[in-house]
Enzyme design. Structure first.
Site, mmCIF file in Angstrom:
data_model
loop_
_atom_site.group_PDB
_atom_site.id
_atom_site.type_symbol
_atom_site.label_atom_id
_atom_site.label_comp_id
_atom_site.label_asym_id
_atom_site.label_seq_id
_atom_site.Cartn_x
_atom_site.Cartn_y
_atom_site.Cartn_z
ATOM 1 N N TYR A 263 73.279 31.114 22.793
ATOM 2 C CA TYR A 263 74.414 31.128 22.247
ATOM 3 C C TYR A 263 75.511 32.148 22.165
ATOM 4 C CZ TYR A 263 71.098 28.334 19.272
ATOM 5 O OH TYR A 263 70.061 27.802 18.630
ATOM 6 N N TRP B 191 78.947 32.698 15.461
ATOM 7 C CA TRP B 191 78.639 31.613 14.622
ATOM 8 C C TRP B 191 78.978 32.068 13.283
ATOM 9 C CZ3 TRP B 191 77.000 30.373 19.359
ATOM 10 C CH2 TRP B 191 76.875 28.937 19.997
ATOM 11 N N ASN B 192 79.250 30.994 12.419
ATOM 12 C CA ASN B 192 79.711 31.383 11.120
ATOM 13 C C ASN B 192 78.726 32.049 10.162
ATOM 14 O OD1 ASN B 192 79.991 31.006 8.276
ATOM 15 N ND2 ASN B 192 81.562 29.528 8.810
ATOM 16 N N ASP C 250 75.597 32.955 10.951
ATOM 17 C CA ASP C 250 75.073 34.207 11.768
ATOM 18 C C ASP C 250 76.028 35.295 11.328
ATOM 19 O OD1 ASP C 250 74.479 31.813 13.183
ATOM 20 O OD2 ASP C 250 73.150 32.907 14.555
ATOM 21 N N GLN D 13 80.032 25.743 8.419
ATOM 22 C CA GLN D 13 78.535 26.159 8.157
ATOM 23 C C GLN D 13 78.153 26.629 6.830
ATOM 24 O OE1 GLN D 13 77.204 28.766 11.461
ATOM 25 N NE2 GLN D 13 75.605 27.173 11.924
ATOM 26 N N ASP E 105 70.055 22.006 12.053
ATOM 27 C CA ASP E 105 70.286 21.080 12.919
ATOM 28 C C ASP E 105 69.313 19.862 12.911
ATOM 29 O OD1 ASP E 105 71.489 23.427 13.342
ATOM 30 O OD2 ASP E 105 71.803 23.160 15.699
ATOM 31 N N TYR F 202 62.026 23.967 16.107
ATOM 32 C CA TYR F 202 63.333 24.287 15.414
ATOM 33 C C TYR F 202 63.260 24.152 13.852
ATOM 34 C CZ TYR F 202 68.261 24.850 16.832
ATOM 35 O OH TYR F 202 69.762 25.338 17.346
ATOM 36 N N GLU G 20 64.331 33.763 17.375
ATOM 37 C CA GLU G 20 64.963 32.853 16.543
ATOM 38 C C GLU G 20 64.420 32.420 15.336
ATOM 39 O OE1 GLU G 20 66.603 29.658 18.888
ATOM 40 O OE2 GLU G 20 68.198 29.089 17.571
HETATM 41 C C1 GLC Z 1 71.507 26.835 15.804
HETATM 42 C C2 GLC Z 1 70.948 26.839 14.227
HETATM 43 C C3 GLC Z 1 72.243 27.374 13.488
HETATM 44 C C4 GLC Z 1 72.652 28.609 14.103
HETATM 45 C C5 GLC Z 1 73.361 28.614 15.310
HETATM 46 C C6 GLC Z 1 73.237 30.030 16.067
HETATM 47 O O1 GLC Z 1 72.550 25.814 16.085
HETATM 48 O O2 GLC Z 1 70.575 25.651 13.743
HETATM 49 O O3 GLC Z 1 71.859 27.199 12.185
HETATM 50 O O4 GLC Z 1 73.734 28.887 13.304
HETATM 51 O O5 GLC Z 1 71.923 28.059 16.101
HETATM 52 O O6 GLC Z 1 72.480 30.826 15.791
#
Ligand code: GLC
Length: 423
Positions: free
Chosen positions: A31, A35-36, A38, A103, A165, A350, A394
């Site tokens: 990643y 991310w929002n 996060d 998100q 997800d 997941y 994670e």
């Molecule tokens: C995955 C998770 C999501 C998270 C992202 C970055 O897509 O499902 O909730 O924000 O990873 O960690």
């Protein structure tokens, strides 16, 4: 010396290592952007390291905010070829580039925690004065664009928007979405074993929806009318409710008025409508599939977030507490994302089974606010068991605490600093 000194040092190092200058990537490789939700959880971790850096995490995310108030699920600050689908797939015209969905809105709750716990009062007042109008615009976007019929509950347009997800709660609804016909190459499987990631049949539909939003010109109302996927996600709605309560409290403290009357209307509508998500047989709140117009009878930790949103009656809270009590007996390493009795439970994959620490934190906060202090303490202890055993992954196997997905994970380290390792 604090008995967790090593874990504290490791958590701080994890955030520093993932810091790309004002924003924190969730983990290296898998990643590579911001991310929002996060960013929100990670800001809580920065609070104990560097308050200015905590506020900056939020400021940086707001660089991606759209004119209509939407705060996107990913802000692509710098290019990377490590991730699919990247900005060119989403096709959004914004600088910096972003995705076209959001998100779960934890940001307002985080702003309140940063504000109320900050030692640097002047900095906190200055940053909040800038962020509060942005947060209000964000929440009003949810009510306006994702609940056009004013039902009281907002719709999620994509499983990625729910942040969970591949939760089994989406299975039936997602099966109705056509599979994308163009070819594409996933990048996640180059970083993490496929047994821990979503399946191809899910990705084909995730990508179909990405294309669909672009074809609908990202027009929320058109998408609401035409999309094959529309979900009243119980977790997302509960998080929105808690965030709105926190925003209203902040606005009162600051004497800020703009948009607050509308925010209260949205909040009050949800307080009434949420009861419609209760499924007595399951002793849980669940999602509603808006396309099929029916409740989705799957028990997930998303449903338990009703406690965090303050949306359960005392009787419902009692039934949920009983459920959580027995759930923890089965899962000594934290509440599994999907209840272990669900036939689709998968301890490794997941959101179909693994434990996620930030969700356990929210459930503990919810239990505490309903007076279930001892049970909240057990949720916390179960989470502590994990990081003591395995460190900052994670997500984790709820049965034995094995770490899965990406290593050295930011929100896991951050929530550990904020919640598990605090004095
Ligand atoms: C995955 C998770 C999501 C998270 C992202 C970055 O897509 O499902 O909730 O924000 O990873 O960690």
């Amino acid at each position: 010396m604090n008995q967790h000194a090593d874990l504290i040092a490791k958590a701080k190092q994890t955030l520093r290592d993932n810091d790309l200058g004002g924003y924190t990537i969730p983990t290296k490789g898998l990643y590579p952007f911001q991310w929002n939700w996060d960013a929100g959880i990670t800001a809580l971790g920065w609070l104990s390291i560097d308050e200015a850096r905590a506020w900056e995490e939020m400021d940086k995310l707001f660089e991606g905010q759209w004119d209509n108030g939407m705060v996107p699920h990913i802000v692509f600050h710098e290019p990377s070829d490590q991730y699919f689908p990247g900005p060119e797939q989403w096709g959004v015209n914004h600088t910096p580039p972003t995705t076209s969905i959001s998100q779960p809105p934890v940001l307002a709750t985080v702003a309140r925690l940063l504000f109320e716990r900050a030692k640097d009062r002047q900095l906190a007042a200055d940053r909040l004065a800038v962020q509060l109008p942005k947060l209000v615009a964000y929440h009003l976007w949810w009510y306006r664009e994702r609940d056009p019929q004013q039902s009281g509950l907002v719709a999620s347009y994509h499983p990625w928007e729910s942040g969970m997800d591949n939760s089994p709660a989406w299975d039936e609804a997602l099966a109705r979405v056509p599979e994308v016909t163009r070819s594409y190459q996933r990048r996640d499987l180059g970083h993490v074993d496929s047994s821990q990631r979503p399946l191809k049949k899910e990705y084909d539909r995730f990508i179909y929806l990405v294309d669909f939003f672009r074809e609908q010109d990202f027009d929320s109302l058109k998408i609401y009318a035409n999309s094959p996927y529309k979900m009243q996600d119980v977790g997302l709605n509960a998080i929105l409710q808690r965030g709105s309560d926190d925003l209203i409290a902040l606005a009162e403290q600051l004497g800020y008025d703009d948009g607050i009357a509308e925010l209260k209307q949205g909040r009050d509508r949800m307080a009434k409508a949420f009861a419609g998500l209760w499924l007595g047989d399951k002793h849980s709140f669940v999602c509603r599939d808006l396309v099929a117009d029916k409740l989705v009878p799957v028990t997930t930790t998303g449903g338990m977030l009703a406690l965090y949103g303050g949306l359960a009656s005392d009787q419902q809270a009692q039934e949920m507490a009983t459920l959580i009590d027995s759930w923890l007996e089965r899962c000594p390493y934290g509440l599994s994302s999907t209840h272990p009795d669900e036939p689709c439970f998968d301890a490794k994959r997941y959101w179909r089974g693994p434990t996620w620490l930030h969700i356990n934190w929210m459930i503990a906060v919810g239990l505490q606010s309903y007076g279930y202090t001892e049970l909240a303490g057990r949720v916390r202890q179960a989470s502590l068991n994990i990081i003591e055993k395995t460190g900052y992954w994670e997500y984790y196997d709820p049965n034995d605490g094995s770490g899965y997905g990406g290593p050295n994970f930011s929100w896991t380290a951050a929530i550990s600093l904020f919640w598990l390792l605090e004095d």
